[in-house]
Design a protein around this motif. Structure first.
Motif, PDB file in Angstrom:
ATOM      1  N   LEU A  22       0.830  -1.208   0.000  1.00 39.01           N
ATOM      2  CA  LEU A  22       0.000   0.000   0.000  1.00 39.01           C
ATOM      3  C   LEU A  22       0.865   1.258   0.000  1.00 39.01           C
ATOM      4  CD1 LEU A  22      -2.795  -1.113   2.476  1.00 39.01           C
ATOM      5  CD2 LEU A  22      -3.035  -0.691   0.020  1.00 39.01           C
ATOM      6  N   ARG A  23       1.973   1.233   0.723  1.00 40.84           N
ATOM      7  CA  ARG A  23       2.882   2.387   0.725  1.00 40.84           C
ATOM      8  C   ARG A  23       3.484   2.610  -0.653  1.00 40.84           C
ATOM      9  NH1 ARG A  23       5.522   1.230   6.595  1.00 40.84           N
ATOM     10  NH2 ARG A  23       3.971   2.388   7.779  1.00 40.84           N
ATOM     11  N   ARG A  24       3.883   1.524  -1.330  1.00 47.74           N
ATOM     12  CA  ARG A  24       4.425   1.645  -2.690  1.00 47.74           C
ATOM     13  C   ARG A  24       3.378   2.218  -3.637  1.00 47.74           C
ATOM     14  NH1 ARG A  24       6.894  -3.199  -1.294  1.00 47.74           N
ATOM     15  NH2 ARG A  24       5.264  -4.434  -2.307  1.00 47.74           N
ATOM     16  N   GLU A  25       2.140   1.725  -3.526  1.00 45.77           N
ATOM     17  CA  GLU A  25       1.064   2.230  -4.372  1.00 45.77           C
ATOM     18  C   GLU A  25       0.816   3.714  -4.119  1.00 45.77           C
ATOM     19  OE1 GLU A  25      -2.550  -0.076  -4.175  1.00 45.77           O
ATOM     20  OE2 GLU A  25      -1.442  -1.955  -4.426  1.00 45.77           O
ATOM     21  N   CYS A  26       0.844   4.110  -2.858  1.00 46.81           N
ATOM     22  CA  CYS A  26       0.626   5.514  -2.503  1.00 46.81           C
ATOM     23  C   CYS A  26       1.726   6.395  -3.105  1.00 46.81           C
ATOM     24  CB  CYS A  26       0.582   5.657  -0.980  1.00 46.81           C
ATOM     25  SG  CYS A  26       0.129   7.314  -0.436  1.00 46.81           S
ATOM     26  N   LEU A  27       2.965   5.952  -3.019  1.00 49.95           N
ATOM     27  CA  LEU A  27       4.069   6.714  -3.608  1.00 49.95           C
ATOM     28  C   LEU A  27       3.930   6.805  -5.124  1.00 49.95           C
ATOM     29  CD1 LEU A  27       7.127   5.457  -1.535  1.00 49.95           C
ATOM     30  CD2 LEU A  27       6.171   7.758  -1.565  1.00 49.95           C
ATOM     31  N   SER A  30       1.107   9.193  -5.930  1.00 47.97           N
ATOM     32  CA  SER A  30       1.528  10.571  -5.656  1.00 47.97           C
ATOM     33  C   SER A  30       2.383  11.104  -6.790  1.00 47.97           C
ATOM     34  CB  SER A  30       2.309  10.637  -4.343  1.00 47.97           C
ATOM     35  OG  SER A  30       1.492  10.281  -3.263  1.00 47.97           O
ATOM     36  N   ALA A  31       3.321  10.285  -7.264  1.00 48.77           N
ATOM     37  CA  ALA A  31       4.178  10.698  -8.376  1.00 48.77           C
ATOM     38  C   ALA A  31       3.352  10.923  -9.641  1.00 48.77           C
ATOM     39  CB  ALA A  31       5.258   9.649  -8.619  1.00 48.77           C
ATOM     40  N   THR A  32       2.365  10.081  -9.864  1.00 45.27           N
ATOM     41  CA  THR A  32       1.502  10.229 -11.038  1.00 45.27           C
ATOM     42  C   THR A  32       0.744  11.550 -10.994  1.00 45.27           C
ATOM     43  OG1 THR A  32       1.247   7.839 -11.259  1.00 45.27           O
ATOM     44  CG2 THR A  32      -0.428   9.205 -12.313  1.00 45.27           C
ATOM     45  N   VAL A  33       0.209  11.873  -9.825  1.00 43.91           N
ATOM     46  CA  VAL A  33      -0.548  13.119  -9.676  1.00 43.91           C
ATOM     47  C   VAL A  33       0.379  14.328  -9.843  1.00 43.91           C
ATOM     48  CG1 VAL A  33      -1.827  14.548  -8.021  1.00 43.91           C
ATOM     49  CG2 VAL A  33      -2.372  12.123  -8.258  1.00 43.91           C
ATOM     50  N   LEU A  34       1.535  14.288  -9.202  1.00 44.06           N
ATOM     51  CA  LEU A  34       2.443  15.434  -9.249  1.00 44.06           C
ATOM     52  C   LEU A  34       3.018  15.697 -10.636  1.00 44.06           C
ATOM     53  CD1 LEU A  34       4.354  14.967  -5.882  1.00 44.06           C
ATOM     54  CD2 LEU A  34       2.681  16.720  -6.447  1.00 44.06           C
ATOM     55  N   THR A  35       3.142  14.658 -11.445  1.00 46.61           N
ATOM     56  CA  THR A  35       3.750  14.820 -12.764  1.00 46.61           C
ATOM     57  C   THR A  35       2.728  14.802 -13.904  1.00 46.61           C
ATOM     58  OG1 THR A  35       4.176  12.437 -12.919  1.00 46.61           O
ATOM     59  CG2 THR A  35       5.923  13.802 -11.982  1.00 46.61           C
ATOM     60  N   HIS A  36       1.453  14.781 -13.582  1.00 46.49           N
ATOM     61  CA  HIS A  36       0.412  14.737 -14.615  1.00 46.49           C
ATOM     62  C   HIS A  36       0.425  16.041 -15.421  1.00 46.49           C
ATOM     63  CE1 HIS A  36      -3.548  14.562 -16.482  1.00 46.49           C
ATOM     64  NE2 HIS A  36      -3.482  13.252 -16.293  1.00 46.49           N
ATOM     65  N   PRO A  37       0.266  15.936 -16.728  1.00 43.54           N
ATOM     66  CA  PRO A  37       0.278  17.140 -17.578  1.00 43.54           C
ATOM     67  C   PRO A  37      -0.738  18.213 -17.178  1.00 43.54           C
ATOM     68  CG  PRO A  37       0.341  15.163 -18.935  1.00 43.54           C
ATOM     69  CD  PRO A  37       0.133  14.707 -17.520  1.00 43.54           C
ATOM     70  N   TYR A  38      -1.835  17.825 -16.548  1.00 39.31           N
ATOM     71  CA  TYR A  38      -2.839  18.809 -16.113  1.00 39.31           C
ATOM     72  C   TYR A  38      -2.202  19.866 -15.217  1.00 39.31           C
ATOM     73  CZ  TYR A  38      -7.019  20.759 -13.908  1.00 39.31           C
ATOM     74  OH  TYR A  38      -7.988  21.617 -13.445  1.00 39.31           O
ATOM     75  N   GLY A  39      -1.277  19.462 -14.377  1.00 38.04           N
ATOM     76  CA  GLY A  39      -0.626  20.399 -13.466  1.00 38.04           C
ATOM     77  C   GLY A  39       0.221  21.434 -14.175  1.00 38.04           C
ATOM     78  N   GLU A  40       0.653  21.129 -15.377  1.00 38.91           N
ATOM     79  CA  GLU A  40       1.477  22.068 -16.135  1.00 38.91           C
ATOM     80  C   GLU A  40       0.685  23.263 -16.649  1.00 38.91           C
ATOM     81  OE1 GLU A  40       3.441  19.805 -19.143  1.00 38.91           O
ATOM     82  OE2 GLU A  40       4.445  18.522 -17.676  1.00 38.91           O
ATOM     83  N   THR A  41      -0.644  23.190 -16.562  1.00 36.00           N
ATOM     84  CA  THR A  41      -1.465  24.309 -17.025  1.00 36.00           C
ATOM     85  C   THR A  41      -1.559  25.410 -15.978  1.00 36.00           C
ATOM     86  OG1 THR A  41      -3.531  23.301 -16.248  1.00 36.00           O
ATOM     87  CG2 THR A  41      -2.824  22.760 -18.497  1.00 36.00           C
ATOM     88  N   PHE A  42      -0.952  25.196 -14.815  1.00 36.87           N
ATOM     89  CA  PHE A  42      -0.987  26.176 -13.732  1.00 36.87           C
ATOM     90  C   PHE A  42       0.425  26.667 -13.428  1.00 36.87           C
ATOM     91  CE2 PHE A  42      -4.567  23.340 -13.253  1.00 36.87           C
ATOM     92  CZ  PHE A  42      -5.613  24.233 -13.148  1.00 36.87           C
ATOM     93  N   GLN A  43       0.507  27.888 -12.899  1.00 38.67           N
ATOM     94  CA  GLN A  43       1.800  28.481 -12.565  1.00 38.67           C
ATOM     95  C   GLN A  43       1.780  29.005 -11.133  1.00 38.67           C
ATOM     96  OE1 GLN A  43       4.503  28.591 -14.698  1.00 38.67           O
ATOM     97  NE2 GLN A  43       3.221  27.311 -16.004  1.00 38.67           N
ATOM     98  N   GLY A  44       2.947  28.973 -10.474  1.00 40.67           N
ATOM     99  CA  GLY A  44       3.103  29.564  -9.148  1.00 40.67           C
ATOM    100  C   GLY A  44       2.130  29.018  -8.128  1.00 40.67           C
ATOM    101  N   GLU A  45       1.490  29.943  -7.418  1.00 37.66           N
ATOM    102  CA  GLU A  45       0.558  29.577  -6.350  1.00 37.66           C
ATOM    103  C   GLU A  45      -0.656  28.817  -6.873  1.00 37.66           C
ATOM    104  OE1 GLU A  45      -0.606  32.844  -3.897  1.00 37.66           O
ATOM    105  OE2 GLU A  45       1.449  33.480  -3.537  1.00 37.66           O
TER     106      GLU A  45
END
Length: 73
Positions: A22-27, A30-45
């Motif tokens: 479960l810890r491996r899956e969570c990590l 988390s990496a998938t969410v943090l590196t998802h292209p959707y996040g690149e549409t936002f800047q700064g705060e």
């Protein structure tokens, strides 16, 4: 023995393996969410604000009615 309780027998090997998985899956998630292209549409705060919005949407707060509460002694 402390606090009037018997010592815990600890986790079984199966339980330890499940927690590790479960810890491996969570990590990984988390990496998938943090590196998802959707996040690149936002800047700064905006990045943090959008992440927090998504977290709130994914886990809405449970509203507890007063009738469900118990009074602490």
């Amino acid at each position: 023995m402390t606090g009037g309780r018997e010592p815990s027998p600890g986790w079984t090997e199966e339980q330890k393996a499940a927690v590790d998985q479960l810890r491996r899956e969570c990590l990984d998630l988390s990496a998938t969410v943090l590196t998802h292209p959707y996040g690149e549409t936002f800047q700064g705060e905006e990045v943090v604000k959008e992440r927090m919005r998504l977290m709130r949407e994914a886990r809405p707060e449970k509203v507890v009615s007063p009738s469900d509460m118990t009074t602490a002694a």
